[in-house]
Design a protein around this motif. Structure first.
Motif, PDB file in Angstrom:
ATOM      1  N   UNK A  54       0.844  -1.253   0.062  1.00  0.00           N
ATOM      2  CA  UNK A  54       0.011  -0.078   0.031  1.00  0.00           C
ATOM      3  C   UNK A  54       0.879   1.374   0.032  1.00  0.00           C
ATOM      4  N   UNK A  55       1.881   1.209   0.794  1.00  0.00           N
ATOM      5  CA  UNK A  55       2.732   2.368   0.939  1.00  0.00           C
ATOM      6  C   UNK A  55       3.366   2.644  -0.425  1.00  0.00           C
ATOM      7  N   UNK A  56       4.068   1.564  -1.152  1.00  0.00           N
ATOM      8  CA  UNK A  56       4.614   1.762  -2.197  1.00  0.00           C
ATOM      9  C   UNK A  56       3.733   2.281  -3.346  1.00  0.00           C
ATOM     10  N   UNK A  57       2.538   1.694  -3.482  1.00  0.00           N
ATOM     11  CA  UNK A  57       1.630   2.397  -4.523  1.00  0.00           C
ATOM     12  C   UNK A  57       1.216   3.705  -4.245  1.00  0.00           C
ATOM     13  N   UNK A  58       1.026   4.091  -2.984  1.00  0.00           N
ATOM     14  CA  UNK A  58       0.580   5.429  -2.478  1.00  0.00           C
ATOM     15  C   UNK A  58       1.421   6.484  -2.547  1.00  0.00           C
ATOM     16  N   UNK A  59       2.821   6.121  -2.553  1.00  0.00           N
ATOM     17  CA  UNK A  59       3.861   7.148  -2.499  1.00  0.00           C
ATOM     18  C   UNK A  59       3.955   7.871  -3.903  1.00  0.00           C
ATOM     19  N   UNK A  60       3.925   7.131  -4.913  1.00  0.00           N
ATOM     20  CA  UNK A  60       3.826   7.712  -6.307  1.00  0.00           C
ATOM     21  C   UNK A  60       2.434   8.311  -6.437  1.00  0.00           C
ATOM     22  N   UNK A  61       1.259   8.174  -6.096  1.00  0.00           N
ATOM     23  CA  UNK A  61       0.167   8.683  -5.955  1.00  0.00           C
ATOM     24  C   UNK A  61       0.174  10.034  -5.475  1.00  0.00           C
ATOM     25  N   UNK A  62       0.694   9.969  -4.099  1.00  0.00           N
ATOM     26  CA  UNK A  62       0.590  11.073  -3.324  1.00  0.00           C
ATOM     27  C   UNK A  62       1.663  12.108  -3.869  1.00  0.00           C
ATOM     28  N   UNK A  63       2.730  11.835  -4.409  1.00  0.00           N
ATOM     29  CA  UNK A  63       3.610  12.457  -5.169  1.00  0.00           C
ATOM     30  C   UNK A  63       2.917  13.578  -6.455  1.00  0.00           C
ATOM     31  N   UNK A  64       2.131  12.701  -7.064  1.00  0.00           N
ATOM     32  CA  UNK A  64       1.139  13.195  -8.209  1.00  0.00           C
ATOM     33  C   UNK A  64       0.190  14.150  -7.713  1.00  0.00           C
ATOM     34  N   UNK A  65      -0.306  13.919  -6.524  1.00  0.00           N
ATOM     35  CA  UNK A  65      -1.222  14.790  -5.922  1.00  0.00           C
ATOM     36  C   UNK A  65      -0.847  15.923  -4.998  1.00  0.00           C
ATOM     37  N   UNK A  66       0.439  16.273  -4.988  1.00  0.00           N
ATOM     38  CA  UNK A  66       1.193  17.224  -4.223  1.00  0.00           C
ATOM     39  C   UNK A  66       1.932  17.222  -3.165  1.00  0.00           C
ATOM     40  N   UNK A  67       1.948  15.942  -2.658  1.00  0.00           N
ATOM     41  CA  UNK A  67       2.922  15.628  -1.515  1.00  0.00           C
ATOM     42  C   UNK A  67       4.338  15.847  -2.003  1.00  0.00           C
ATOM     43  N   UNK A  68       5.340  16.296  -1.051  1.00  0.00           N
ATOM     44  CA  UNK A  68       6.610  16.441  -1.535  1.00  0.00           C
ATOM     45  C   UNK A  68       7.344  15.341  -0.835  1.00  0.00           C
ATOM     46  N   UNK A  69       8.459  14.811  -1.605  1.00  0.00           N
ATOM     47  CA  UNK A  69       9.350  13.601  -0.976  1.00  0.00           C
ATOM     48  C   UNK A  69       9.334  13.849   0.495  1.00  0.00           C
ATOM     49  N   UNK A  70       9.810  15.256   1.003  1.00  0.00           N
ATOM     50  CA  UNK A  70      10.157  15.120   2.413  1.00  0.00           C
ATOM     51  C   UNK A  70       8.991  14.992   3.224  1.00  0.00           C
ATOM     52  N   UNK A  71       7.745  15.477   2.749  1.00  0.00           N
ATOM     53  CA  UNK A  71       6.493  15.215   3.472  1.00  0.00           C
ATOM     54  C   UNK A  71       6.157  13.659   3.585  1.00  0.00           C
ATOM     55  N   UNK A  72       6.460  12.963   2.399  1.00  0.00           N
ATOM     56  CA  UNK A  72       6.218  11.422   2.502  1.00  0.00           C
ATOM     57  C   UNK A  72       7.327  10.848   3.519  1.00  0.00           C
ATOM     58  N   UNK A  73       8.375  11.401   3.655  1.00  0.00           N
ATOM     59  CA  UNK A  73       9.084  10.819   4.844  1.00  0.00           C
ATOM     60  C   UNK A  73       8.782  11.420   6.422  1.00  0.00           C
ATOM     61  N   UNK A  74       8.144  12.495   6.279  1.00  0.00           N
ATOM     62  CA  UNK A  74       7.547  12.843   7.503  1.00  0.00           C
ATOM     63  C   UNK A  74       6.545  12.346   7.981  1.00  0.00           C
ATOM     64  N   UNK A  75       5.882  11.618   7.008  1.00  0.00           N
ATOM     65  CA  UNK A  75       4.625  10.806   7.312  1.00  0.00           C
ATOM     66  C   UNK A  75       5.049   9.620   8.281  1.00  0.00           C
ATOM     67  N   UNK A  76       5.953   9.257   8.167  1.00  0.00           N
ATOM     68  CA  UNK A  76       6.480   8.065   8.894  1.00  0.00           C
ATOM     69  C   UNK A  76       6.530   8.568  10.389  1.00  0.00           C
ATOM     70  N   UNK A  77       6.907   9.594  10.920  1.00  0.00           N
ATOM     71  CA  UNK A  77       7.111  10.119  12.122  1.00  0.00           C
ATOM     72  C   UNK A  77       5.946  10.477  13.048  1.00  0.00           C
TER      73      UNK A  77
END
Length: 193
Positions: free
Chosen positions: A90-113
């Motif tokens: 799930x994480x792997x599929x939605x990282x790509x989708x999240x980036x296309x929807x406006x999340x930044x790579x830094x925000x994706x990393x922050x989501x883990x915290x």
């Protein structure tokens, strides 16, 4: 990933029943999923084509404009839920989708915290809601009030609908052992301990 190999192997195109072929035919492209081969999640769930058909109806609501959460905010809830459920697929599929929807790579990393990683108050409310739903299946009064400060009542409902959908999806992916699709790499934080 909880399992290193599938418990239920994805169906191959050669072995499909007519019912399975019909339900899988439109899933090779369109929507938020780029055109290409049918994803392993769908080829696995096609073992139960009636369940897959029902699943797609609700999933299409969650990923459509009928869900009043803006796509970026929806992906915050989905990714946090997938991470908490330790769903590598799930994480792997939605990282790509999240980036296309406006999340930044830094925000994706922050989501883990979690919600205290420097998010805006609105984003922190979404993450805190996902955390509470995962831990207690309930959003506290304080978090509900925070959501309603930034989002409509319908959007707050959609937070619950989205987290619930992706908790279920994560349960299926983890339990069925759905493996990443070709060309994808598992986040090291989601490798089996």
């Amino acid at each position: 990933m909880r399992l290193n190999q599938p418990r239920i192997k994805p169906l191959s195109p050669e072995g499909l029943t007519p019912e399975q072929a019909e339900i899988l035919a439109p899933l090779g492209g369109g929507g938020v999923i780029p055109a290409g081969p049918v994803l392993n999640i769908f080829r696995t769930m096609a073992h139960a084509p009636k369940a897959l058909k029902a699943f797609l109806t609700w999933g299409n609501y969650i990923l459509s404009r009928k869900n009043d959460l803006p796509p970026r905010e929806r992906e915050i809830v989905i990714l946090r839920t997938g991470f908490l459920c330790k769903s590598g697929y799930e994480w792997t599929q939605h990282v790509e989708i999240g980036l296309r929807c406006g999340l930044t790579q830094d925000e994706i990393v922050m989501l883990k915290t979690g919600p205290d990683a420097g998010w805006s108050p609105a984003d922190a409310a979404l993450i805190r809601a996902a955390d509470e739903l995962n831990a207690d299946y309930f959003i506290s009064d304080a978090t509900w009030a925070a959501l309603l400060t930034y989002f409509s009542e319908k959007q707050a409902m959609d937070v619950v609908f989205t987290a619930g959908q992706y908790t279920q999806v994560s349960m299926m992916l983890n339990s069925f052992g759905v493996q990443l699709d070709s060309g994808q790499t598992l986040d090291p934080d989601l490798r089996k301990a």
